[in-house]
Motif scaffolding. Structure first.
Motif, PDB file in Angstrom:
ATOM      1  N   VAL A 576       0.839  -1.202   0.000  1.00 28.71           N
ATOM      2  CA  VAL A 576       0.000   0.000   0.000  1.00 28.71           C
ATOM      3  C   VAL A 576       0.872   1.249   0.000  1.00 28.71           C
ATOM      4  CG1 VAL A 576      -1.734   1.320   1.283  1.00 28.71           C
ATOM      5  CG2 VAL A 576      -1.921  -1.164   1.141  1.00 28.71           C
ATOM      6  N   GLU A 577       1.970   1.195   0.746  1.00 33.03           N
ATOM      7  CA  GLU A 577       2.863   2.356   0.835  1.00 33.03           C
ATOM      8  C   GLU A 577       3.463   2.691  -0.534  1.00 33.03           C
ATOM      9  OE1 GLU A 577       2.128   0.597   4.613  1.00 33.03           O
ATOM     10  OE2 GLU A 577       3.035  -0.311   2.814  1.00 33.03           O
ATOM     11  N   CYS A 608      -6.555   4.533  -2.356  1.00 39.07           N
ATOM     12  CA  CYS A 608      -5.260   4.055  -1.843  1.00 39.07           C
ATOM     13  C   CYS A 608      -5.099   4.403  -0.366  1.00 39.07           C
ATOM     14  CB  CYS A 608      -4.117   4.662  -2.657  1.00 39.07           C
ATOM     15  SG  CYS A 608      -4.042   4.112  -4.370  1.00 39.07           S
ATOM     16  N   TYR A 609      -5.428   5.650  -0.006  1.00 36.78           N
ATOM     17  CA  TYR A 609      -5.333   6.050   1.402  1.00 36.78           C
ATOM     18  C   TYR A 609      -6.336   5.291   2.267  1.00 36.78           C
ATOM     19  CZ  TYR A 609      -1.966   9.806   0.694  1.00 36.78           C
ATOM     20  OH  TYR A 609      -0.831  10.514   0.429  1.00 36.78           O
ATOM     21  N   LEU A 610      -7.481   4.930   1.694  1.00 38.76           N
ATOM     22  CA  LEU A 610      -8.466   4.140   2.437  1.00 38.76           C
ATOM     23  C   LEU A 610      -7.891   2.766   2.780  1.00 38.76           C
ATOM     24  CD1 LEU A 610     -11.209   3.434   3.565  1.00 38.76           C
ATOM     25  CD2 LEU A 610     -12.071   3.168   1.234  1.00 38.76           C
ATOM     26  N   TYR A 611      -7.197   2.153   1.830  1.00 39.80           N
ATOM     27  CA  TYR A 611      -6.561   0.863   2.108  1.00 39.80           C
ATOM     28  C   TYR A 611      -5.475   1.001   3.169  1.00 39.80           C
ATOM     29  CZ  TYR A 611      -8.756  -2.099  -1.420  1.00 39.80           C
ATOM     30  OH  TYR A 611      -9.650  -2.864  -2.131  1.00 39.80           O
ATOM     31  N   ALA A 612      -4.859   2.163   3.240  1.00 40.50           N
ATOM     32  CA  ALA A 612      -3.816   2.398   4.253  1.00 40.50           C
ATOM     33  C   ALA A 612      -4.404   2.816   5.594  1.00 40.50           C
ATOM     34  CB  ALA A 612      -2.852   3.470   3.759  1.00 40.50           C
ATOM     35  N   LYS A 734     -12.030  -6.317   9.854  1.00 39.25           N
ATOM     36  CA  LYS A 734     -11.678  -7.504   9.070  1.00 39.25           C
ATOM     37  C   LYS A 734     -12.710  -7.772   7.991  1.00 39.25           C
ATOM     38  CE  LYS A 734     -10.570 -12.409   9.508  1.00 39.25           C
ATOM     39  NZ  LYS A 734     -10.450 -13.559  10.439  1.00 39.25           N
ATOM     40  N   MET A 735     -13.979  -7.692   8.377  1.00 41.42           N
ATOM     41  CA  MET A 735     -15.046  -7.916   7.407  1.00 41.42           C
ATOM     42  C   MET A 735     -15.027  -6.829   6.334  1.00 41.42           C
ATOM     43  SD  MET A 735     -19.132  -8.220   8.052  1.00 41.42           S
ATOM     44  CE  MET A 735     -20.273  -8.240   6.668  1.00 41.42           C
ATOM     45  N   PHE A 736     -14.767  -5.587   6.753  1.00 37.96           N
ATOM     46  CA  PHE A 736     -14.685  -4.481   5.794  1.00 37.96           C
ATOM     47  C   PHE A 736     -13.608  -4.754   4.747  1.00 37.96           C
ATOM     48  CE2 PHE A 736     -12.496  -0.563   4.541  1.00 37.96           C
ATOM     49  CZ  PHE A 736     -13.538   0.139   3.943  1.00 37.96           C
ATOM     50  N   SER A 737     -12.451  -5.242   5.191  1.00 40.78           N
ATOM     51  CA  SER A 737     -11.337  -5.495   4.270  1.00 40.78           C
ATOM     52  C   SER A 737     -11.695  -6.540   3.229  1.00 40.78           C
ATOM     53  CB  SER A 737     -10.103  -5.943   5.058  1.00 40.78           C
ATOM     54  OG  SER A 737      -9.710  -4.941   5.967  1.00 40.78           O
ATOM     55  N   PHE A 740     -15.129  -4.872   1.076  1.00 41.57           N
ATOM     56  CA  PHE A 740     -15.066  -3.594   0.370  1.00 41.57           C
ATOM     57  C   PHE A 740     -14.657  -3.808  -1.087  1.00 41.57           C
ATOM     58  CE2 PHE A 740     -12.341   0.166  -0.815  1.00 41.57           C
ATOM     59  CZ  PHE A 740     -13.410   1.004  -1.100  1.00 41.57           C
ATOM     60  N   VAL A 741     -15.469  -3.296  -2.001  1.00 34.44           N
ATOM     61  CA  VAL A 741     -15.172  -3.367  -3.427  1.00 34.44           C
ATOM     62  C   VAL A 741     -14.873  -1.952  -3.912  1.00 34.44           C
ATOM     63  CG1 VAL A 741     -15.991  -4.075  -5.698  1.00 34.44           C
ATOM     64  CG2 VAL A 741     -16.750  -5.317  -3.652  1.00 34.44           C
ATOM     65  N   PRO A 742     -13.599  -1.610  -4.118  1.00 36.62           N
ATOM     66  CA  PRO A 742     -13.265  -0.215  -4.463  1.00 36.62           C
ATOM     67  C   PRO A 742     -13.819   0.184  -5.824  1.00 36.62           C
ATOM     68  CG  PRO A 742     -11.357  -1.625  -4.763  1.00 36.62           C
ATOM     69  CD  PRO A 742     -12.406  -2.475  -4.105  1.00 36.62           C
TER      70      PRO A 742
END
Length: 766
Positions: A576-577, A608-612, A734-737, A740-742
């Protein structure tokens, strides 16, 4: 009197010069107040530095009506025709020489304006005036590139006065400039500015900076000023003057010298001040004399009287002045806090004089073209505005400027073919495809020139008339004899097939043309658009090849926009970074091209920042996309992404609010991908809130539309909700990860003006 207002600032002058010489600080901010002498101080520093070979000095003074430093400085460069202009022109010709850029509209320009000068702006010899469209301000782009070349040998010092007026576009452009460590911004802030405060809060931790307070005039300073007028003031008198005038130097100067003129001279001074105010820009004495010659007072007052009055007004501190270094001409402008009454008689006389003056000027800049247009409208001289409208549109095409809405509406209302041609071309080149499509359909009744056909076909594609666009694009491809035009048309046809879910046809087009189009300089755009239809690895390879071609041809818009299109690949195959560093750089670089399209990059950067789990930055960039987007696809994607953030943070009302805003447009939309993402997010929201019946209804809709998108992640989320319907499962991180469908956006478009053929010389009406 221009020297007076920075007199006794030797300490500040030396301090600033030392700061510039040590080259440690990229940002030098002065907090000041209106009337403290900022402008004269800057002019003095620039005068001292302008002969220093190690520095290139640039300057922009912002106002409430001119809020973009880059527009202002490029306008200054072009209008002054100085050495830097010649270098910028040469650089632009080298980058975008005439054989690579269509020569458009030159005949119609000459015909409708009777101006060889304007026609010459669109001639093959120089390229600055003929590059517009999706880049919207090619001149600004070339300026950025030229600055980077200059900084290999010189440090660039960019003075910006009244930075508090900066606009949202310059927020990103200045950040892009600061990426180059050989650039220093010297900023003067003389009031409150919301955009600037956001800008400064963001950059002051990223770049070396120093913040100073520009000194308020003190008692000793006022006493020294008084000696220039052969007066002696006590400390009490100087303190009283300071207090009464709130430290404003110009008001103090006005107190220092009381007029010793006759009543008639005072009346003339009033009239001259009113002309300068209504002119609304810096003006030379010669220009003021010319305007006066168009007033009813001509023959009553002499040039000598006018010259004396101008000096008297300046001596009273009612004018601020700058000296143009190249010509040594003095330009005047009224101080911002001047208080003078302009009645209806003044406005009528001066407005008509200005209109007549503008009518006889051959080379008006964009600001004064628009000013002349509005003046004519205010005094019922609309008969003059048809020609002015053409000139405004041509200048806007040349420089990438926005056209005031009332002028654009007037242009749209004109019925003659020339007006329609120019307006449709402007609208098309500025991505206003729906209005362009409607006008082009009127033009095509009388004129079926190929460039109109090409513009119309692309407009149909961008307006989502996929069946019509496919037919027209296919026909044009079959009859195309220009490899670059053909490459552009095939690229749009591929995107048309992808958006209309004809994926096999899109793949067939790629296979059919992949070898034939390799010789075109637009080939990487073909690769970029085709990549979307293939699996992740093949898409990555195609886009990587496109990046290589873009880099070889120095097409940095193509390079960084393609990088944005690779966001999904990076998120799944890199850290992600690393992904943030790549996409953030692309976002920063794309800011210099067209802020109206920056929302595409902003959306992906926000994801990208959301994933981070950097939610503040995620919300910031997604909000930018939501605000900037002009159509439902990007606006809807940004809203869905924002809703996902607030749902995960258990801010259910905000999550629902974003979905509610876009609900009506989504239901009317024919975009299956958008609808699938929308109904999935609705089902998640209802599920988390325990509204299982509503969640099930949304799931049914999701399934209906995701069957057309073949999105595996969406299918996975749909099946999870179906299998767990009725269970109170915590929607945790965990469930969000996993759920989540970007919603990611892609760049599809190509610089619009490139589609016009080089023989595009529209047929004129008499």
């Amino acid at each position: 009197m221009e020297n007076v207002v920075y007199k006794n600032h030797e300490t500040e002058i030396n301090e600033l010069i030392n700061l510039l010489l040590n080259k440690k600080n990229q940002i030098i901010l002065y907090n000041s107040h209106e009337g403290y002498g900022n402008t004269a101080f800057i002019q003095r520093i620039m005068y001292l530095l302008h002969t220093t070979p190690d520095y290139q000095i640039l300057y922009a003074e912002l106002t409430p009506s001119e809020q973009n430093p880059l527009h202002k400085v490029t306008q200054n460069i072009v209008s002054k025709k100085e050495k830097l202009y010649q270098r910028l022109q040469f650089f632009s010709d080298e980058q975008n020489c005439s054989q690579e850029i269509p020569i458009t509209l030159s005949a119609v320009i000459k015909d409708i304006t009777n101006s060889e000068t304007l026609a010459a702006l669109f001639s093959p010899q120089e390229s600055i005036p003929i590059y517009a469209g999706f880049y919207q301000d090619r001149l600004k782009h070339n300026f950025f590139d030229l600055v980077h070349i200059i900084t290999r040998q010189q440090r660039v010092i960019f003075f910006i006065d009244n930075i508090q007026f900066m606009d949202n576009d310059s927020f990103y452009e200045l950040q892009a400039l600061l990426q180059n460590p050989a650039i220093t911004l010297v900023l003067f802030k003389s009031g409150e500015g919301h955009v600037f405060d956001k800008f400064y809060d963001e950059i002051k931790y990223k770049f070396s900076e120093v913040e100073l307070n520009f000194p308020e005039p003190d008692i000793v300073y006022v006493q020294k000023l008084a000696t220039l007028y052969h007066k002696t003031l006590s400390e009490y008198e100087a303190a009283s003057i300071l207090s009464e005038n709130k430290g404003n130097i110009r008001k103090i100067l006005c107190n220092m010298r009381k007029p010793e003129n006759s009543d008639s001279n005072l009346m003339l001074e009033d009239q001259l001040i009113k002309i300068i105010i209504l002119y609304n820009d810096y003006i030379t004495q010669q220009e003021l004399l010319q305007i006066c010659s168009y007033t009813p007072y001509e023959g009553i007052i002499s040039e000598e009287e006018i010259s004396v009055c101008i000096k008297n007004i300046a001596n009273k501190g009612l004018l601020q002045s700058i000296t143009v270094l190249e010509t040594r001409n003095i330009q005047y402008k009224p101080v911002s806090d001047i208080d003078i009454s302009i009645d209806i008689a003044d406005k009528m006389i001066i407005s008509r004089a200005l209109s007549n003056y503008y009518e006889h000027c051959d080379n008006l800049d964009y600001k004064h073209l628009c000013h002349a247009w509005h003046l004519n409208a205010s005094i019922n001289l609309m008969n003059r505005n048809k020609c002015l409208t053409y000139k405004v549109l041509l200048y806007a095409l040349r420089m990438g400027y926005r056209v005031p809405n009332e002028i654009l509406q007037y242009a749209k209302q004109q019925k003659d073919l020339n007006s329609k041609i120019l307006t449709a071309t402007f609208l098309f080149c500025n991505a206003n495809y729906l209005s362009a499509k409607n006008l082009l359909e009127e033009i095509l009744i009388d004129n079926d020139h190929r460039s109109f056909q090409v513009m119309h076909a692309i407009s149909l594609n961008r307006c989502r008339y996929h069946d019509l666009a496919e037919t027209k694009l296919s026909n044009l491809i079959e009859t195309s004899h220009n490899i670059d035009e053909k490459t552009i048309l095939v690229s749009f046809l591929i995107s048309n097939c992808i958006h209309s879910r004809k994926l096999n046809q899109a793949k067939s087009l790629y296979e059919k043309y992949k070898d034939e189009l390799k010789v075109s300089k637009k080939y990487p755009y073909f690769l970029r658009n085709a990549a979307t239809v293939f699996d992740a690895l093949t898409a990555y390879q195609l886009r990587s090849n496109a990046l290589k071609y873009f880099k070889e041809s120095n097409d940095f818009f193509g390079y960084y926009s393609t990088t944005i299109n690779m966001t999904n690949y990076f998120l799944h195959h890199e850290s992600v970074e690393y992904t943030i560093s790549i996409i953030q750089k692309a976002f920063n670089e794309l800011q210099q091209y067209n802020a109206n399209q920056i929302h595409l990059a902003a959306n992906n950067l926000g994801v990208c920042y959301l994933y981070a789990k950097d939610y503040l930055n995620a919300i910031k960039y997604l909000s930018l996309c939501f605000e900037k987007a002009q159509s439902i696809m990007p606006k809807g994607y940004a809203a869905i992404n924002l809703s996902a953030i607030f749902l995960q943070k258990k801010q259910y009302a905000k999550a629902h609010g974003y979905l509610d805003i876009i609900s009506d447009e989504i239901r009317k939309s024919k975009l299956a991908r958008l609808k699938a993402h929308y109904y999935l997010q609705c089902s998640l929201e209802e599920y988390v809130n325990g509204n299982f019946m509503q969640a099930n209804a949304a799931i049914i809709n999701t399934g209906k539309y995701c069957s057309q998108t073949e999105n595996i992640t969406v299918y996975k989320a749909v099946n999870f909700i179906k299998n767990n319907m009725g269970n109170n499962i915590l929607y945790d991180e965990k469930m969000f990860s996993s759920m989540f469908v970007p919603c990611l956006l892609e760049y599809w478009t190509i610089n619009s003006i490139d589609v016009l053929s080089e023989d595009f010389l529209p047929v004129h009406t008499a």
